[in-house]
Scaffold this active site. Structure first.
Site, PDB file in Angstrom:
ATOM      1  N   GLN B 127      33.913  47.543  47.807  1.00  0.00           N
ATOM      2  CA  GLN B 127      35.325  47.840  47.780  1.00  0.00           C
ATOM      3  C   GLN B 127      35.730  46.862  46.646  1.00  0.00           C
ATOM      4  O   GLN B 127      35.544  45.837  46.641  1.00  0.00           O
ATOM      5  CB  GLN B 127      36.208  47.698  48.844  1.00  0.00           C
ATOM      6  CG  GLN B 127      37.495  47.843  48.895  1.00  0.00           C
ATOM      7  CD  GLN B 127      38.263  47.610  50.212  1.00  0.00           C
ATOM      8  OE1 GLN B 127      38.047  48.478  51.199  1.00  0.00           O
ATOM      9  NE2 GLN B 127      38.998  46.507  50.362  1.00  0.00           N
ATOM     10  N   GLY B 128      36.101  47.539  45.406  1.00  0.00           N
ATOM     11  CA  GLY B 128      36.609  46.929  44.237  1.00  0.00           C
ATOM     12  C   GLY B 128      38.200  47.152  44.523  1.00  0.00           C
ATOM     13  O   GLY B 128      38.721  47.852  43.696  1.00  0.00           O
ATOM     14  N   SER B 130      41.079  44.146  45.032  1.00  0.00           N
ATOM     15  CA  SER B 130      41.519  43.027  44.905  1.00  0.00           C
ATOM     16  C   SER B 130      41.121  42.762  43.391  1.00  0.00           C
ATOM     17  O   SER B 130      39.825  43.030  42.867  1.00  0.00           O
ATOM     18  CB  SER B 130      41.184  41.965  45.728  1.00  0.00           C
ATOM     19  OG  SER B 130      41.535  42.128  47.054  1.00  0.00           O
ATOM     20  N   SER B 162      32.883  42.912  48.776  1.00  0.00           N
ATOM     21  CA  SER B 162      31.748  42.357  49.584  1.00  0.00           C
ATOM     22  C   SER B 162      30.421  43.229  49.465  1.00  0.00           C
ATOM     23  O   SER B 162      30.561  44.430  48.849  1.00  0.00           O
ATOM     24  CB  SER B 162      31.990  42.413  51.168  1.00  0.00           C
ATOM     25  OG  SER B 162      32.583  43.651  51.194  1.00  0.00           O
ATOM     26  N   GLU B 245      40.713  50.952  58.149  1.00  0.00           N
ATOM     27  CA  GLU B 245      40.002  49.534  58.198  1.00  0.00           C
ATOM     28  C   GLU B 245      40.387  48.842  59.430  1.00  0.00           C
ATOM     29  O   GLU B 245      39.800  47.941  59.903  1.00  0.00           O
ATOM     30  CB  GLU B 245      40.521  48.783  57.004  1.00  0.00           C
ATOM     31  CG  GLU B 245      39.761  47.485  56.584  1.00  0.00           C
ATOM     32  CD  GLU B 245      39.948  46.651  55.278  1.00  0.00           C
ATOM     33  OE1 GLU B 245      39.697  45.818  55.256  1.00  0.00           O
ATOM     34  OE2 GLU B 245      40.712  47.453  54.616  1.00  0.00           O
ATOM     35  N   GLU B 382      50.599  36.698  56.717  1.00  0.00           N
ATOM     36  CA  GLU B 382      51.893  36.704  56.262  1.00  0.00           C
ATOM     37  C   GLU B 382      52.178  38.375  55.757  1.00  0.00           C
ATOM     38  O   GLU B 382      53.304  38.782  56.101  1.00  0.00           O
ATOM     39  CB  GLU B 382      52.085  35.929  54.937  1.00  0.00           C
ATOM     40  CG  GLU B 382      52.224  34.372  55.486  1.00  0.00           C
ATOM     41  CD  GLU B 382      50.858  33.859  55.986  1.00  0.00           C
ATOM     42  OE1 GLU B 382      49.759  34.289  55.427  1.00  0.00           O
ATOM     43  OE2 GLU B 382      50.882  32.884  56.701  1.00  0.00           O
TER      44      GLU B 382
END
Lengths: 377, 402
Positions: B127-128, B130, B162, B245, B382
């Site tokens: 997964q690209g 961030s 990852s 997810e 958060e």
């Protein structure tokens, strides 16, 4: 016992919510705070007419024969409105003593009245120190011959409006006797003690050499320890249901306030410091609801409810207190006043947390199961 | 709910006996100190075992090569895999729970036909999303994609990808319209990891492992045909991925936390002694802590059962997914923190970590360090609280956050 269907339960919840919004609104609750008995008999009759007290009592005793989960809906709604009414002590714990009693005659005599609301019960399960440990009960009973009760029970929920008291007495040899005593019987004194939560009253019950006929015993003398522990567990589960209702509602009120209260030219709920308080409150409410479900499912599943009660009350007691506590902080100055309802919720959940054993005491039970026996896996 | 699960006892028996026959005994020992290659090799083997058993893609319809299991069957499958202490199917998580569901949801028929059978056959996806300057504020990604005929030319840098070293494909968020408000200029692409112009650098994490990578993209060409959803509509497509997810994956994780986290913690407390040499299990403070974590674990399990019940009986998941993500993350971290603290000095000696054991390797300090992947990854705690506040409670957004 067959539970109501999801749809029936929703309908039941809606009708309870409507009645209490109308008859147990803030002004009506506040009027009862200063009332000597704090008990609205006319509201009690309306609840009885709607069948609230008959839900989980068996059909042979004038009840509906539904489930604990269905009664839990009512306890939750009463908590939402911080309603003063002795449902927890009478319909849940008091009735439980009779439902599980081996004394069929006594159950047949009293349960129909509990189910119809004509009889109110209270259960005296704590000693003078507030402890629910069997060896710390401070009502004693004779070990041989006719049963005579003597001593003091404290923190008896709504005993002042009860017709009959379920008394737990220690026989000094580790055994517990459970007996039903008329509140007006000679030698029985019921005094309300001043307590912070005025939506329920806590009474000191003094028994001065009260003789009890065998027909008023719930089981054999000294042989009721398991039932006594079950009553404490069932009470704790009921208190959790009440607290979850109160926490859910005070969150709603605080959430509305956070959207309407402006400081620094914007709603305070847009600040993350406040938003995260409210998010944590919702997590606590939903987690406490789950905790209550664990315990109610154990009751309805016919399991020994003590472990589930310990999980539920040790988790949800403090969690619901956190919700009401944080609500006061969100309200700010107004939340610190008598005029605002925040303190009614905070006091209600604080009493719920303590009512049938502290969270730490319940955790001691869990720890003993987890650490002292043979490894479970 | 209990009744509905009981009705599936036969299914449970099938899974249980499959586990007895197929979960390799001693895999934890064999994976202690495994290097990246041994880890990947083991997972490809375990993935194939699961595929042969019909448990590789339990949540997908059978016509796509999945197990066709309903939600309750998935719950049972995960309970049984945890019970048997099976290795986690970690190598394929992005493929099965992020990429796949997004393609099913947003892909064209051609895209489904191209990608889904590969996923079931064991393609590895990463997964690209961030970037160094787009963490919690994911919508501020800067990786640019410029249209050139029937291709996009992509340049930029991704981080926290990852399994990038193993991956065949990458789900990628790129900026296609730098002039639009930031959520309106994002496009969702599928990138072949064998393309020219990709450089992968493993990130050494605080626990010493390199599960995550930085991925540098220098004029990588991605066919327009590999775009999911419309150009500049990537943000909407993304949100469907993030939701999936946090869904049923937590059921598996919570069950493993209950068995391998809490269970191991209780077993450890029963054997540890305090500094005075007394059994730790006789210490009132420790006893209180154990009971507290036990109750919290039971509550998490019930929260998940309630979520699943709501989906099954009432047909939808509300905001529970954000709540359970937050509760799970904080419980995982709290448990690892408690155990590390109680273990004292002996817990500070590093041992070869047990790979493939997910979040409960049995080495408390290692698991504690790793637990930040949950309180930070997939939306920090958060950000979860913002989501709960804004979506579940309807509170206003922070001013200036578009």
């Amino acid at each position: 016992m067959p539970a109501l269907s999801d749809a029936e339960r929703d309908e039941f919840r809606d009708s309870a919510r409507r009645l209490l919004a109308d008859r147990s609104a803030s002004g009506q609750v506040r009027a009862l705070l200063d009332d000597e008995t704090g008990f609205d008999r006319s509201l009690w009759s309306s609840m009885a007419e709607l069948g609230w007290f008959a839900i989980h009592i068996g059909e042979s005793h004038g009840g509906m024969g539904a489930s604990y989960g269905d009664l839990a809906v009512i306890l939750h709604e009463l908590g939402r409105q911080v309603t003063p009414a002795p449902v927890l002590g009478s319909v849940l714990v008091g009735a439980e003593a009779l439902i599980r009693s081996s004394n069929e005659g006594l159950a047949a005599e009293l349960l129909p009245g509990v189910a119809s609301g004509e009889i109110v019960l209270a259960a005296a399960l704590a000693g003078e120190s507030g402890s629910h440990a069997p060896d710390r009960l401070t009502v004693s009973c004779t070990t041989a011959g006719p049963t005579v009760l003597d001593g003091v029970a404290r923190f008896v929920l709504d005993a002042h409006v009860a017709d009959h008291l379920v008394i737990a007495a220690a026989n000094g040899e580790g055994g517990v006797t459970l007996a039903v005593v008329d509140r007006s019987a000679p030698g029985v004194t019921v005094e309300v003690e001043p307590s912070f939560d005025r939506t329920r009253r806590l009474a000191r019950v003094t028994l001065d050499q009260v003789a009890v006929d065998d027909a008023r015993l719930l089981g054999r003398p000294g042989a009721d320890r398991a039932l006594f522990e079950r009553l404490v567990a069932v009470g704790a589960i009921g208190a959790v249901c009440d607290a979850v209702g109160a926490a859910e509602r005070v969150l709603e009120i605080a959430n509305t306030y956070a959207k309407e209260r402006f400081q620094f030219e914007r709603p305070i709920g847009s600040f993350q410091a406040v938003k995260h308080h409210l998010a944590n409150m919702l997590v606590d409410v939903e987690s406490s609801r789950a905790a209550a479900t664990i315990a109610i499912d154990a009751l309805d599943g016919g399991d020994d409810p003590r472990s589930a009660a310990a999980i539920a009350t040790s988790f949800a007691g403090p969690a619901c207190t956190r919700v009401a506590h944080t609500a006061v902080q969100v309200f700010g100055g107004i939340g610190f006043t008598w005029e605002h309802d925040a303190h009614l919720f905070l006091k209600r959940v604080r009493l719920d947390e303590a009512l049938f054993g502290t969270p730490a005491w319940h955790r001691q039970h869990l720890a003993a199961e987890l650490l002292d026996g043979e490894p479970s896996v | 709910m209990i009744d509905e699960l009981k009705a599936l006892d036969g299914f449970r028996d099938d899974v249980r006996s499959w586990c007895e026959q197929h979960v390799p005994p001693g895999w934890r020992e064999a994976q202690a100190g495994a290097d990246h290659r041994q880890f990947a090799e083991f997972h490809r083997w375990w993935g194939a075992e699961l595929r042969d058993g019909g448990y590789f893609a339990p949540h997908w319809p059978t016509e796509l090569g999945g197990g066709g299991f309903d939600l309750l069957q998935q719950v049972i499958l995960f309970e049984e895999l945890a019970r048997a202490d099976a290795p986690r199917n970690s190598l394929y998580q992005v493929a099965l729970y992020n990429a796949g569901p997004t393609i099913i949801h947003a892909g064209t028929d051609e895209q489904k036909a191209k990608f889904l059978p590969d996923i079931v056959q064991g393609a590895v996806w990463c997964q690209g999303f961030s970037e160094p300057n787009a963490g919690s504020d994911l919508a501020s990604i800067e990786t640019r994609a410029v249209r050139d005929g029937d291709e996009y030319v992509v340049t930029g840098q991704k981080v926290w990808t990852s399994m990038a070293l193993e991956a065949d494909w990458c789900i990628l968020l790129v900026r296609t319209d730098p002039t639009a408000p930031k959520r309106k200029g994002i496009t969702y692409l599928v990138m072949d990891m064998r393309s020219q112009g990709i450089e992968i650098r493993p990130i050494k994490q605080s626990n010493g492992q390199s599960e995550f990578c930085e991925t540098f993209l220098d004029e990588v060409r991605v066919p327009v045909a590999y775009r999911l959803g419309a150009e500049n509509d990537g943000w909407g497509v993304t949100n469907s991925t993030l939701a999936s997810e946090r869904g049923v994956v937590i059921v598996e994780l919570a069950e493993r936390l209950r068995r391998n986290g809490l269970g191991a913690f209780i077993d450890a407390v029963r054997t540890w002694t305090d500094e005075a040499g007394r059994p730790m299990s006789s210490d009132a403070g420790v006893r209180d802590l154990v009971a507290r974590r036990h109750a919290e674990t039971a509550v998490l399990r019930q929260l998940l059962l309630t979520m699943v019940t709501n989906i099954v009986r009432r047909g939808g998941v509300g905001n529970e997914a954000s709540i359970v993500k937050l509760v799970y993350s904080e419980l995982l971290q709290g448990l690892m923190n408690d155990a590390t603290s109680l273990q004292g000095l002996s817990g500070q000696i590093e041992r070869p970590p047990v790979m493939s054991a997910g979040w409960e390797t049995g080495d408390w300090m290692y698991d504690y360090l790793n637990s930040f992947a949950w309180t930070i990854g997939g939306g920090t705690s958060e950000i979860m609280r913002n989501i709960i506040g804004e979506r579940a409670l309807g509170l206003p957004r922070e001013p200036g956050v578009a």
